[in-house]
Design an enzyme around this catalytic site. Sequence first.
Site, PDB file in Angstrom:
ATOM      1  N   ASN A   9      40.586  39.928  30.334  1.00 16.56           N
ATOM      2  CA  ASN A   9      40.877  38.661  29.667  1.00 16.56           C
ATOM      3  C   ASN A   9      39.552  38.070  29.187  1.00 16.56           C
ATOM      4  OD1 ASN A   9      41.621  36.108  28.883  1.00 16.56           O
ATOM      5  ND2 ASN A   9      42.355  35.437  30.901  1.00 16.56           N
ATOM      6  N   TRP A  10      39.321  38.190  27.885  1.00 18.57           N
ATOM      7  CA  TRP A  10      38.021  37.745  27.343  1.00 18.57           C
ATOM      8  C   TRP A  10      37.946  36.228  27.231  1.00 18.57           C
ATOM      9  CZ3 TRP A  10      37.092  41.740  22.732  1.00 18.57           C
ATOM     10  CH2 TRP A  10      36.992  43.025  23.282  1.00 18.57           C
ATOM     11  N   LYS A  11      39.054  35.554  27.402  1.00 17.64           N
ATOM     12  CA  LYS A  11      39.127  34.080  27.281  1.00 17.64           C
ATOM     13  C   LYS A  11      38.487  33.637  25.954  1.00 17.64           C
ATOM     14  CE  LYS A  11      39.397  33.774  32.273  1.00 17.64           C
ATOM     15  NZ  LYS A  11      39.128  33.039  33.498  1.00 17.64           N
ATOM     16  N   HIS A 106      48.668  31.659  32.616  1.00 15.03           N
ATOM     17  CA  HIS A 106      47.330  31.656  33.221  1.00 15.03           C
ATOM     18  C   HIS A 106      47.042  30.260  33.761  1.00 15.03           C
ATOM     19  CE1 HIS A 106      43.022  31.905  33.734  1.00 15.03           C
ATOM     20  NE2 HIS A 106      43.158  33.221  33.725  1.00 15.03           N
ATOM     21  N   GLU A 108      44.529  28.481  33.689  1.00 15.50           N
ATOM     22  CA  GLU A 108      43.818  27.591  32.756  1.00 15.50           C
ATOM     23  C   GLU A 108      44.792  26.959  31.769  1.00 15.50           C
ATOM     24  OE1 GLU A 108      40.881  30.500  31.617  1.00 15.50           O
ATOM     25  OE2 GLU A 108      40.013  30.355  33.625  1.00 15.50           O
ATOM     26  N   GLU A 178      46.633  35.407  40.678  1.00 14.51           N
ATOM     27  CA  GLU A 178      45.286  34.893  40.461  1.00 14.51           C
ATOM     28  C   GLU A 178      45.120  33.576  41.228  1.00 14.51           C
ATOM     29  OE1 GLU A 178      43.558  36.687  36.543  1.00 14.51           O
ATOM     30  OE2 GLU A 178      44.341  34.702  36.162  1.00 14.51           O
ATOM     31  N   GLY A 184      36.624  32.581  38.260  1.00 13.55           N
ATOM     32  CA  GLY A 184      35.341  32.144  37.709  1.00 13.55           C
ATOM     33  C   GLY A 184      34.421  31.486  38.719  1.00 13.55           C
ATOM     34  N   SER A 224      37.486  36.619  40.165  1.00 15.44           N
ATOM     35  CA  SER A 224      36.157  37.121  40.566  1.00 15.44           C
ATOM     36  C   SER A 224      36.194  38.572  41.035  1.00 15.44           C
ATOM     37  CB  SER A 224      35.534  36.209  41.622  1.00 15.44           C
ATOM     38  OG  SER A 224      35.352  34.907  41.108  1.00 15.44           O
ATOM     39  N   GLY A 245      38.256  38.666  34.352  1.00 15.09           N
ATOM     40  CA  GLY A 245      37.694  37.697  33.415  1.00 15.09           C
ATOM     41  C   GLY A 245      36.249  38.047  33.100  1.00 15.09           C
ATOM     42  N   GLY A 246      35.322  37.356  33.756  1.00 14.64           N
ATOM     43  CA  GLY A 246      33.892  37.499  33.466  1.00 14.64           C
ATOM     44  C   GLY A 246      33.401  38.938  33.387  1.00 14.64           C
TER      45      GLY A 246
END
Length: 264
Positions: A9-11, A106, A108, A178, A184, A224, A245-246
């Site tokens: 997930n590149w967000k 998600h 977010e 998640e 994150g 993470s 993610g990251g």
Amino acid sequence: MRKRIVAGNWKMNLSLDEAMALANELKVKIDALRGSAVAEEDNPLPEVVLFPPYVYITRILDMFSGYKGVWVGSQNCHHEEQGAYTGEVASLMIRSAGASHVIIGHSERRSQFGEDDALLARKTKQALKNGLTPVFCCGEMLPEREAGTHFGVVTEQLKNGLFWMDESQLAKTVIAYEPVWAIGTGVTASPDQAQEMHAHIRKLVAGTYGEPSAENMTILYGGSCNAKNATDLFSQPDVDGGLIGGASLKADDFSRIIQSLWTT
Ligand code: 13P
């Protein structure tokens, strides 16, 4: 057999040039994995799903055109078929552009855009209707974990957002656990914490749809997850891969996570 997936997930990150460079690098790394000594006929690479921002989807799809085992999806979709919703993107458009998956629910989106379970149920309906695979996210916030209500929170999210489906629709859906406190933050759920929630989710699916549906359900862990902890998380019997993610923004880390799932 249950599908094993590593999703990125590149967000809201990367310029187009950066996104293309990342995809290109990933292609080289995945080719290298496929060509490596551990490659075996009966142990194919896990599926890889990339979730770039909407505007890059067709470009990333072109890059992986004719390439087996790599899919492209969107990070969100609208809950209506089409119409006067300036700035929004419908499932029909995402599918017709060639994408195959969509992230729904998600944390977010839940927290920053007020998306509730009822809305998420409508989004999953639209996604399925248009042939997209929903990757449905669930997970508790830190105070809920601390209060010990995390199992109940996830149960409600799934019951309200997902369990309206019939068995064949559920079979086309992926669940991602998640925990919000792990997203994150650099704090990962321990392998035991991930396993007990994944087992809980699988039991819920079994209770509603029966054992075969539960056995076939792909449940990803996100929060993470990185090249260092992926193997421990993926070793758990109910963890079928990751929503990253990251670490999905770095080709080397992401390919090491794919390799972890592959060799676990
Ligand atoms: P991080 O891997 O950066 O914690 O993000 C997880 C996530 O939100 C994936 O959807």
